[in-house]
Design an enzyme around this catalytic site. Structure first.
Site, short mmCIF file in Angstrom:
data_model
loop_
_atom_site.label_atom_id
_atom_site.label_comp_id
_atom_site.label_asym_id
_atom_site.label_seq_id
_atom_site.Cartn_x
_atom_site.Cartn_y
_atom_site.Cartn_z
N ASP A 93 0.85 -1.18 0.00
CA ASP A 93 0.00 0.00 0.00
C ASP A 93 0.88 1.23 0.00
OD1 ASP A 93 -2.86 -0.76 0.08
OD2 ASP A 93 -2.11 -2.00 1.74
N TRP A 208 -40.72 0.31 -1.92
CA TRP A 208 -42.00 0.98 -2.03
C TRP A 208 -42.86 0.61 -0.81
CZ3 TRP A 208 -46.96 -1.11 -2.37
CH2 TRP A 208 -47.97 -0.16 -2.51
N ASP A 375 -55.87 14.42 -6.94
CA ASP A 375 -54.77 13.54 -7.31
C ASP A 375 -54.95 13.03 -8.73
OD1 ASP A 375 -52.77 11.09 -6.91
OD2 ASP A 375 -52.54 12.35 -5.14
N ASP A 376 -54.36 11.91 -9.03
CA ASP A 376 -54.32 11.29 -10.36
C ASP A 376 -55.73 11.10 -10.94
OD1 ASP A 376 -53.44 9.89 -12.53
OD2 ASP A 376 -52.37 8.35 -11.39
N ARG A 452 -45.62 -0.09 -14.31
CA ARG A 452 -46.93 0.55 -14.15
C ARG A 452 -47.43 1.04 -15.52
NH1 ARG A 452 -49.36 5.74 -10.86
NH2 ARG A 452 -50.89 4.62 -9.65
N LYS A 485 -48.55 18.48 -6.88
CA LYS A 485 -47.95 17.25 -6.36
C LYS A 485 -47.28 16.60 -7.56
CE LYS A 485 -49.13 12.72 -4.44
NZ LYS A 485 -50.15 11.92 -3.78
N TRP A 486 -45.95 16.61 -7.57
CA TRP A 486 -45.15 16.18 -8.74
C TRP A 486 -44.70 14.74 -8.49
CZ3 TRP A 486 -42.44 19.94 -12.27
CH2 TRP A 486 -41.59 19.31 -13.17
N ASP A 487 -45.34 13.82 -9.19
CA ASP A 487 -45.11 12.40 -8.95
C ASP A 487 -44.11 11.81 -9.97
OD1 ASP A 487 -45.48 9.93 -7.73
OD2 ASP A 487 -47.66 9.97 -7.89
N ASP A 557 -46.13 5.79 0.37
CA ASP A 557 -47.54 5.47 0.09
C ASP A 557 -48.14 4.68 1.25
OD1 ASP A 557 -47.73 6.77 -2.27
OD2 ASP A 557 -47.53 5.01 -3.55
C1 DGJ Z 1 -48.19 7.45 -6.26
C2 DGJ Z 1 -48.33 8.43 -5.14
O1 DGJ Z 1 -47.41 8.16 -4.14
C3 DGJ Z 1 -49.76 8.37 -4.62
O2 DGJ Z 1 -49.92 9.21 -3.53
C4 DGJ Z 1 -50.69 8.76 -5.74
O3 DGJ Z 1 -50.47 10.09 -6.10
C5 DGJ Z 1 -50.47 7.83 -6.93
N1 DGJ Z 1 -49.09 7.77 -7.32
C6 DGJ Z 1 -51.29 8.30 -8.12
O4 DGJ Z 1 -51.04 7.56 -9.24
#
Ligand code: DGJ
Length: 745
Positions: A93, A208, A375-376, A452, A485-487, A557
């Site tokens: 070393d 997850w 939401d979605d 998904r 809410k930016w997923d 989640d």
């Molecule tokens: C994953 C997010 O963590 C949830 O809270 C929700 O917004 C779903 N996506 C919607 O598809």
């Protein structure tokens, strides 16, 4: 002032100081030039002091930059001796390998983790960085230039210490002045070193719906690699670490900690070398990495923040979390407490309609909710997760007159309106994908792996970046939206960028994330009232990089309250309560069928930035009444809970049947504490809670938010009483909770 040290700092900084008022100039001189006697022109020593911390490094006889000290603050009079390389260990070393370098190039027989590894155009891969010069842009900052011993590769190391917390921000800029391109194969933001000792490493892992698991292990010989290869931060590991020395615990002992501000693939390596030193190196993940620098081009690394506390792991997280609130968050240093939100996801999933959302909005408003978030499901042909992502126009079947009627209704109820988006994704079943199949990450001719039912848009491309910015700007310009809410619901596969020549395609690992940040920055500048949450199927994109552009994050989640107790325990080690959204949802819980009272669920979530995410149409009147009462109580103490000093009085980890947290306002005028018992046995009482962080001489009154202390508990006593004698709670049974506030008289 020691004239020898002037050579360490260029003349430009002296001339700047001439313009300063005399007092400021003298202060500047003291800080900037108070180098120890031992610092010489050929072997300068650099030192940064902030909070309770000193960080020092210097140039050794060979010209390498070497760490000298990182720990508790030392006196300004103490001279840090100059750097001397470690010696060779037998013939295996080399001294180069053993020396704790600040930023080691891979060359000269380095077996430790390099900070920088390159391949030159002629195939040469040897890189040895030597000190060239330094500047001191301000009293808390240093810029050090290193250069390879023969090739025109320079690295500028940036150092900035926060005078209050002692947290250091380190990053590097790599520049190629060679006549031909150079391939960067590995680039760290920084390396930090610790001397030989017994250390415990803390780090966070998960999956997850199971993020924020705290791991604790003894640092042993070899490497512990914390990383994401996923193109994003990831649920599986978080770019944060804390290291305790000896028997450091929650409130005592020396701890070092760090967090990487990067939302792309990242890596932190903690290694104990063959001479028992510990080195922590973090930056871009070198896996599949390759960043070509043409002549004159530069690569900037992310910032690696790191600090020191002598108040154990709790002290470490308090320092880091205050720093994040003050210096990282876009609204820092005084972000307003988060609005209490209602979110429709768990109530309706994709089945959103104007009438359905309005009915929920009425129920939410009656509870005292501040913000209603749809939401979605509101856009394109989005009825399930099989279609619609990419088509960001309002679904006319669900909202025949656009979003305006719903937004107006929400406003008329006294709430502001938030909307879910997932800008970086596309379903193959979408107009966008049919028009631009080339816009996704892919390797031409290879399968495109869906997760998904969606693919990842290649945000590194300028046209994709402009499309994403454009639709978001339009959405925010045309609608009164206060919050996005930016997923981001999958990780990368087939990360090709076939617009570019093969040798440049791996730039996607850097450019994607840079474009994400630039979109967020531009949106915030154009729509300054809009707030943003970073969500990635829960906590898949939580890091100090994204938090520079977003106001809050969605930790998981998994909203089961018992699981959340341990998740929140892990989360708050690295990130502040201010950004930790915590919803109360339905019982029994969808994930594991556990039944809990609304009081228990509320108190768990009230330890964070509170939200309600259940199907209010199904809640009993009694539960709605309790929720309304507790939201009102929360609003009164929210600032203390979300921006105060957090003490984990009893951790819920390791199967503990009890847990408790306490938060104290920065001026110590208020404290709020929560206690949870998930199943008491044999009439065993709740452990006495000795509070922390109060002013021992002040008088505090005790008020119940929920639950009872045992008979005889004083209604008012000194801080020293609450901290030394403590409080006994009357808490028995399954999933029981209590919360109290202490107010200084
Ligand atoms: C994953 C997010 O963590 C949830 O809270 C929700 O917004 C779903 N996506 C919607 O598809």
């Amino acid at each position: 002032m020691n004239p020898r040290n002037l050579k360490t700092f260029p003349k430009t900084h002296l001339s700047i100081s001439v313009a300063l008022p005399l007092v400021a100039f003298l202060a500047f001189c003291t800080q900037a030039f108070a180098q120890p006697e031992s610092s010489s022109p050929s072997q300068p020593v650099f030192r940064l002091d902030g909070g309770d911390t000193t960080y020092a490094f210097g140039v050794n006889e060979r010209g390498e930059l070497q760490q000298l000290y990182w720990g508790g603050r030392i006196s300004a009079q103490d001279a840090v001796p100059p750097a001397h390389p470690e010696k060779e260990l037998a013939s295996f070393d080399s001294s180069y390998n053993n020396t704790p370098q600040e930023y080691a190039g891979w060359g000269a027989g380095l077996f430790q983790e390099p900070a920088l590894k390159v391949t030159f155009a002629d195939g040469n891969r040897d890189l040895v960085l030597h000190y060239v010069s330094s500047t001191k842009p301000d009293v808390n900052s240093l810029e050090i230039t290193l250069k390879d011993i023969s090739r025109a590769i320079t690295v500028t190391l940036h150092y900035k210490i926060d005078p209050e917390s002692g947290i250091l921000a380190r990053s590097a800029t790599i520049e190629n002045s060679e006549p031909k391109p150079v391939m960067i194969e590995q680039a760290a933001a920084a390396s930090f070193s610790l001397p030989p000792a017994h250390y415990t490493l803390n780090y966070l892992t998960g999956r997850w719906a199971g993020e924020w698991t705290l791991n604790r292990e003894t640092i042993q010989a070899g490497e512990r690699v914390l990383e994401s290869r996923r193109g994003t931060t990831g649920h599986q590991a978080n770019p944060w670490f804390a290291i305790g020395k000896g028997d450091a615990d929650e409130e005592h002992g020396e701890t070092w900690f760090g967090a990487l501000a990067w939302s792309g693939s990242w890596r932190i390596v903690v290694e104990q070398d063959q001479i028992d030193k510990v080195r922590i190196t973090g930056g871009f993940n070198p896996f599949d990495f390759g960043y070509q620098l043409k002549t004159g081009e530069k690569l900037e690394t992310p910032v690696f923040y790191a600090g020191y506390s002598h108040h154990g792991f709790g002290g470490a997280s308090r320092l880091l979390n205050h720093f994040t609130v003050s210096h990282i968050l876009p609204e820092g240093p005084n972000p307003k407490p988060r609005p209490v939100i209602y979110n429709s996801w768990e109530a309706t999933e994709f089945a959103v309609t104007e009438a359905g959302q309005e009915a929920l909005a009425e129920k939410a408003a009656a509870l005292g909710i501040d913000r209603f978030v749809m939401d979605d499901g509101w856009f394109g042909q989005r009825k399930t997760d099989h279609a619609g992502l990419g088509d960001w126009y309002v679904n006319k079947e669900k909202f025949p007159n656009g979003l305006k009627p719903l937004i107006d209704k929400v406003h008329s109820l006294g709430m502001d309106f938030g909307l879910w988006v997932e800008p970086e994704m596309v379903n193959p079943n979408s107009d966008l994908y049919r028009q631009h199949p080339d816009w996704v990450l892919n390797f031409p001719g290879r399968p495109r792996t869906e997760q998904r039912n969606q693919l990842v848009l290649n945000l590194a491309r300028q046209d994709v970046r402009d499309y994403v910015y454009g639709f978001l700007d339009k959405l925010l310009s045309e609608n009164q939206i206060a919050f996005l809410k930016w997923d981001y619901n999958r990780n990368w596969s087939e990360p090709g960028w076939d617009q570019l020549p093969p040798e440049e395609q791996k730039k996607v690992y850097v450019q994607f994330t840079r474009n994400l940040y630039s979109i967020l920055a531009e949106l915030r500048a154009k729509h300054p009232g809009v707030e943003i949450e970073s969500c990635s199927g829960g906590g898949g994109r939580v890091d100090l990089g994204i938090l520079h552009y977003t106001d809050e994050v969605w930790p998981s989640d998994n909203t089961d309250p018992l699981d959340r107790l341990t998740q929140q325990d892990g989360f708050t080690r690295a990130y502040p309560v201010q950004v930790m959204m915590a919803w109360v949802t339905d019982s029994p819980h969808w994930l594991n069928g556990r039944t809990t009272s609304v009081t228990y669920r509320m108190l768990v979530s009230m330890q964070g930035s509170l939200g309600i995410g259940g199907n209010l149409n199904k809640w009993s009147d009694a539960d709605l009444t309790t929720t309304k009462r507790l939201i009102a109580a929360y609003h009164q103490v929210q600032k203390t809970i979300t921006q105060g000093d957090l003490y984990r009085l009893i951790s819920p980890t390791n199967g503990s049947e009890f847990s408790a947290t306490e938060t104290v306002s920065p001026d110590k005028s208020q404290a709020v504490f929560f206690a949870f018992a998930h199943s008491t046995q044999e009439e065993r009482g709740f452990p006495r809670l000795q509070l922390l962080g109060l002013d021992p001489t002040a008088e505090y009154s005790l008020t119940s938010i929920e639950g009872k202390a045992i008979p005889g508990t004083p209604a008012q006593a000194s801080g020293s009483w609450w901290m030394n004698h403590g409080v006994d709670l009357d808490l028995h049974g399954d999933f029981q909770a209590a919360a109290f506030r202490l107010d200084r008289k």
